[in-house]
Each structure stands twice: as structure tokens, then as C-alpha cells.
Design an enzyme around this catalytic site. Structure first.
Site, PDB file in Angstrom:
ATOM      1  CB  SER A 129     -24.677  12.540   8.008  1.00 35.06           C
ATOM      2  OG  SER A 129     -25.005  13.654   8.815  1.00 35.06           O
ATOM      3  CE1 TYR A 154     -28.654   9.835  10.249  1.00 39.89           C
ATOM      4  CE2 TYR A 154     -27.475  11.860  10.774  1.00 39.89           C
ATOM      5  CZ  TYR A 154     -28.094  11.043   9.848  1.00 39.89           C
ATOM      6  OH  TYR A 154     -28.154  11.415   8.534  1.00 39.89           O
TER       7      TYR A 154
END
Length: 326
Positions: A129, A154
Site C-alpha cells: 500500500s 495498517y
């Protein structure tokens, strides 16, 4: 019979689109997903229904954090290549549900790596990501930039995935490629994403929240462009060389960040409805700007996104009105 391909997170947004393109090639595809309720399960089921129309698709309801289930799948199906997209997504959700990220993104990823080791996989492509760049000030983000200071759990799990894959590529020799996705949008998208929530609220005449008073930029990337890049990478596993193991990391984005204000204006235009806006400060774990440097993936694979924000949002809005019968 040719060994099947495995796509994890097959009922997800990117997963469904990737599976469709692989199936359109006439390939045998195994999809797994746990169909959790992080967002509307009926949307995931509708995506799956599209895939199940293909004869080459088989689905298994599996949670990747279940070690025995994942190991058994690899043992019985022996997939030749793996596209690993299953994960607990979302920056904000991680503030209140940290264990979901440890279970899926850490334990689950180890289980997938172990499965790939067991079958000596020809290539593992996995989702990282853009959030790994944290609060880096240098733009555009380059794969050579330091990513040692994540500002959300995350992001930390995605950075951990990159390190874990590198160690397996080094120790066991199977090729691994990580893709740092930048704000993917389009038809069949995720309801937890801002553009999806904006659309629902605008059409319902409800207020939308604009964070950091609109002073934000995102490298919005249309789903078809993303899938094109994923498959270009998937078809070309890396090779070990003097610099290290068969392991690569690539940004995969649009290389053309848009102001949040312009994004909302474009969404208003394609919907034909003016939004009611409220301004808020920046949220914890969020960043002001993202911008992908695509030099590396463009050089190696000729990847070049072609979908403008106007075209992409129009396609999304048309899908949304049709799916939700607005």
C-alpha cells in the site's frame, strides 16, 4: 491439466476484477475469501456471483488466518502462481480494531507464504500500500524512499508484509513482487472508501465530510488501469541477481494526483447533484498528499494509466446508479 492460479480476496474490489481478467484468458482460477462483514457482505456476494458464471472459476470460503485451511488448500490444489489481495483494509478501522490487522495481515500473510513455499510457487504477487510512505514529505513517492515510520497500524502491517516476503524470497527462492497500491476506485468498489461514501450521501441529500478542510491530494487510480498493471507484473516474475533475491517492489498508481476539492466537483458533475459539505480537520493516521513515482513499473513493464478522473468517476457513477437502482 495446467495447475490453477490462486487469487486471495477474490470477493474483494480488486480481487474480483483481477479474477475476471484471468478467467477471460481461459485460465483456471481458484478464489478464496472469508466474506467478513467489514463492509456490506451482499456486495461481496454479488461480485462472487459474477465470477461463478465462469467455468474456470472455483471458490473456497477460507479465512487466511486459518493455518490448517490454507495449508490444506495448497496441498490439495497446488496452485502454480498466487495473487494475494486478501487483507484487513482501512487506516481508520485499525485505530479501533488492531487485532483484525494482526490476524489477517500478519498471521494470514505468513500462512500464504508458507503455502507458496510448500508448492514452490512460480510467483507470488502481493498487495502492499502507498500508506507505507507514512508522512514522507518528498513527492512523488519513490520505491527507494525510506518507509520506516508508518503512521497507522495498517501501514505497519503492509511494511511488515514487504519484509516477510523478502525473507522468504531469500530463504526459499520463489519469486515475490509487492505492489504499493494508490487509492483505487471504480465500479464494484469498496463502500468504506471516501468516493463511495460521498456518492451515497450526495444522492441521499446528506452532508459529506471534507477532511483537512479539503487541502488534500490523492493519486486516484482507476480499477482497469490497476488490473492492467497487476497482470503485467504477474506475467513477469523477477529473477535473483547479484543485488539480491527474486523480489521486487513497485508503486502502482496514476502519477497524477488530484485535489480533493476537484475530485468532489467532478463527482457532483457526473451525478448531476451538488454536495452539501462540512469541513473537518485531518483525521489520525491520514496523510495530506499521495503521489506515485511510476518510473520503475513503467520502465520494467510499460505500465501507463490511461483513465482520466472524469472518465473514471462517470463509469463509477453509472455503475452505482444501476447497482443501487438510484
Amino acid at each position: 491439466m495446467t495447475a490453477p492460479l490462486l487469487v486471495t480476496g477474490a470477493a474483494g474490489f480488486i480481487g474480483m476484477h483481477v479474477c475476471e481478467q484471468l478467467l477471460n484468458r481461459g485460465l483456471q482460477v481458484i478464489g478464496i475469501d472469508n466474506l467478513n462483514d467489514y463492509y456490506d457482505v451482499s456486495l461481496k456476494e454479488a461480485r462472487l456471483a459474477r465470477l461463478k458464471k465462469h467455468k474456470g472459476f472455483r471458490f473456497f470460503l477460507i479465512d487466511i488466518s486459518d493455518r490448517d485451511a490454507v495449508a490444506n488448500l495448497f496441498k490439495t490444489e497446488k496452485p502454480s502462481r498466487v495473487i494475494h489481495l486478501a487483507a484487513q483494509a482501512g487506516v481508520r478501522y485499525s485505530l479501533e480494531h488492531p487485532h483484525a490487522y494482526a490476524d489477517s495481515n500478519l498471521t494470514g500473510f505468513v500462512n500464504i507464504l508458507e503455502g507458496c513455499r510448500a508448492v514452490d510457487a512460480e510467483h507470488l504477487v502481493f498487495a502492499s500500500s502507498s500508506s507505507v510512505y507514512g508522512s514522507n514529505k518528498k513527492l512523488p513517492y519513490s520505491e527507494s524512499d525510506p518507509v520506516d515510520h508508518p503512521i497507522s497500524l495498517y501501514a505497519a502491517t503492509k511494511k511488515a508484509n514487504e519484509l516477510m516476503a523478502h525473507s522468504y524470497a531469500h530463504l526459499y527462492g520463489f519469486p515475490c513482487t509487492g505492489l504499493r497500491f494508490f487509492t483505487v476506485y471504480g465500479p464494484w468498489g469498496r463502500p468504506d472508501m471516501a468516493y463511495f461514501g460521498f456518492t451515497r450521501a450526495i444522492l441521499a441529500g446528506e452532508t459529506i465530510k471534507i477532511f483537512n478542510h479539503g487541502d488534500m491530494q490523492r493519486d486516484f487510480t482507476y480499477i482497469d488501469d490497476i488490473v492492467d498493471g497487476v497482470l503485467k507484473v504477474f506475467d513477469n516474475p523477477p529473477e535473483a541477481d547479484e543485488a539480491g533475491p527474486a523480489y521486487r517492489i513497485y508503486n502502482i498508481g496514476n502519477d497524477h494526483p488530484e485535489r480533493l476539492g476537484y475530485f468532489v466537483e467532478t463527482l457532483e458533475n457526473v451525478l448531476g447533484v451538488e454536495a452539501i459539505k462540512e469541513m473537518y480537520p485531518m483525521q489520525p493516521g491520514d496523510v495530506q498528499s499521495t503521489h506515485a513515482d511510476l518510473t520503475k513499473i513503467r520502465r520494467d513493464f510499460g505500465f501507463s494509466p490511461t483513465t482520466s478522473i472524469e472518465e473514471g468517476l462517470k463509469k463509477f457513477a453509472d455503475w452505482y446508479r444501476g447497482y443501487y437502482k438510484c
